[in-house]
Design a protein around this motif. Structure first.
Motif, PDB file in Angstrom:
ATOM      1  N   GLY A   1      -6.933 109.029  26.971  1.00  0.00           N
ATOM      2  CA  GLY A   1      -6.703 109.355  28.374  1.00  0.00           C
ATOM      3  C   GLY A   1      -6.554 108.169  29.299  1.00  0.00           C
ATOM      4  O   GLY A   1      -6.336 108.347  30.497  1.00  0.00           O
TER       5      GLY A   1
ATOM      6  N   ALA B   1      -4.745 105.304  31.241  1.00  0.00           N
ATOM      7  CA  ALA B   1      -3.362 105.094  31.660  1.00  0.00           C
ATOM      8  C   ALA B   1      -3.002 103.618  31.621  1.00  0.00           C
ATOM      9  O   ALA B   1      -3.800 102.752  31.981  1.00  0.00           O
ATOM     10  CB  ALA B   1      -3.159 105.641  33.069  1.00  0.00           C
TER      11      ALA B   1
ATOM     12  N   THR C   1     -10.538 103.964  30.596  1.00  0.00           N
ATOM     13  CA  THR C   1      -9.678 103.267  31.541  1.00  0.00           C
ATOM     14  C   THR C   1      -9.384 101.843  31.109  1.00  0.00           C
ATOM     15  O   THR C   1     -10.127 101.236  30.342  1.00  0.00           O
ATOM     16  CB  THR C   1     -10.351 103.234  32.927  1.00  0.00           C
TER      17      THR C   1
ATOM     18  N   VAL D   1       3.474 109.881  31.029  1.00  0.00           N
ATOM     19  CA  VAL D   1       3.409 110.167  32.460  1.00  0.00           C
ATOM     20  C   VAL D   1       4.787 110.003  33.076  1.00  0.00           C
ATOM     21  O   VAL D   1       5.211 110.791  33.918  1.00  0.00           O
ATOM     22  CB  VAL D   1       2.395 109.237  33.148  1.00  0.00           C
TER      23      VAL D   1
ATOM     24  N   PRO E   1      -7.013 112.217  34.852  1.00  0.00           N
ATOM     25  CA  PRO E   1      -5.626 112.331  34.430  1.00  0.00           C
ATOM     26  C   PRO E   1      -4.724 113.049  35.431  1.00  0.00           C
ATOM     27  O   PRO E   1      -3.636 112.585  35.738  1.00  0.00           O
ATOM     28  CB  PRO E   1      -5.736 113.099  33.104  1.00  0.00           C
TER      29      PRO E   1
ATOM     30  N   ARG F   1      -0.411 107.631  28.897  1.00  0.00           N
ATOM     31  CA  ARG F   1      -1.850 107.747  28.724  1.00  0.00           C
ATOM     32  C   ARG F   1      -2.130 107.692  27.242  1.00  0.00           C
ATOM     33  O   ARG F   1      -1.511 108.435  26.459  1.00  0.00           O
ATOM     34  CB  ARG F   1      -2.388 109.058  29.315  1.00  0.00           C
ATOM     35  N   ASP F   2      -3.041 106.821  26.836  1.00  0.00           N
ATOM     36  CA  ASP F   2      -3.352 106.717  25.415  1.00  0.00           C
ATOM     37  C   ASP F   2      -4.082 107.985  24.957  1.00  0.00           C
ATOM     38  O   ASP F   2      -4.420 108.849  25.780  1.00  0.00           O
ATOM     39  CB  ASP F   2      -4.114 105.423  25.117  1.00  0.00           C
TER      40      ASP F   2
END
Length: 295
Positions: free
Chosen positions: A158, A160, A240, A138, A23, A154-155
């Protein structure tokens, strides 16, 4: 067109070498992406038909510290051509059609990262709803000249991803070309949590399909699957988004990867989609999947 795994999704320990950005690193990388130039370069529209396809992945940006090396890599491997729109941002095209952006990250030691951007029709509302659902911002919605507005999130797990609201419409659904984007998936350690987030925020419907005894999950919009949702294959990996590129011969493509400066993390294997899939990184460490798909 929806590729599916025919084994219990890629539980391969050595794939944890995929150097996915954490992150903090990714935030820095994305800040670099947003600082291409002042003013920002004008990008071509995503579509021109005034038709929007919410939930579709409509663009990919690569953030990389190795702009020249990665351009050479993707040019040789996929036949992409490049137009420099600024000192730090290059537009990649396939057969004259824009397919991706490549942005320079001038920080030694950082790794590259592909960012998938999803179409939305009200970016401010989606951004606000994502934050209320425990996502992290972000970059709040900002203007992209020639294109519309974009934001980066970022969900809650985490991973992105980007959202984009195009002014002229989205690219139409069509059969993918060779060396073009084929599919996208989310690899996560919390499939149920991710499903809840993306269905509530981006309006997806969670659909399931059993293939060879394996239950597969997809995030669909209308009657069309848009994104796969899988448990990640290694605890060492960051949660991811993962992108697939269609190739004519995965074995032939893999044979060129290392000589071009990339790495092969998972070579074609008979027990993984009958050898039609490989996992690689480019010279900057950005991961992606090469896939044959004849359906």
């Amino acid at each position: 067109m929806t590729p599916v795994f025919r084994v219990n999704p890629l539980r391969l320990r050595h794939c944890s070498r995929w150097r996915l950005a954490g992150p903090a690193v990714l935030v820095v990388a994305l800040m670099a992406l947003l600082a291409w130039a002042k003013p920002m370069p004008t990008l071509p529209p995503l579509g021109t038909g005034q038709t929007w396809l919410p939930g579709k992945v409509v663009w990919h940006d690569l953030i990389t510290p190795e702009l020249d090396k990665t351009k050479a890599f993707y040019g040789a491997l996929f036949g992409w051509t490049f137009e420099d729109l600024s000192a730090g941002y290059s537009l990649a095209s396939l057969n004259g059609r824009p397919v991706a952006g490549i942005a320079r990250l001038d920080l030694p030691g950082r790794v590259g990262h592909w960012l998938s951007l999803v179409s939305v029709t009200d970016i401010d509302a989606v951004h606000k709803q994502a934050l209320a659902a425990d996502a992290a911002s972000v970059k709040a919605p900002f203007e992209v000249p020639g294109r519309g507005e974009a934001a980066v999130l970022r969900d809650p797990q985490g991973a992105a991803f980007g959202i984009v609201q195009s002014r002229q419409g989205d690219p139409k659904d069509r059969k993918p070309e060779l060396n073009d984007w084929l599919w996208n998936e989310i690899w996560t350690d919390d499939v149920d949590g991710a499903a809840q987030f993306y269905t509530s925020v981006l309006g997806y419907e969670l659909t399931e399909k059993e293939v060879d005894g394996v239950a597969l999950r997809f995030l669909a919009h209308g009657d069309r699957p848009r994104v796969g949702l899988l448990e990640k294959m290694s605890p060492e990996m960051k949660n991811t988004w993962v992108s697939f590129i269609l190739v004519a011969d995965v074995a032939a493509a893999v044979a060129s990867v290392e000589s071009l400066g990339g790495q092969v993390l998972v070579a074609p294997q008979a027990n993984i989609r009958n050898g039609s899939l490989a996992i690689i990184t480019d010279p900057s460490g950005a991961g992606l999947i090469l896939q044959e798909w004849n359906k």
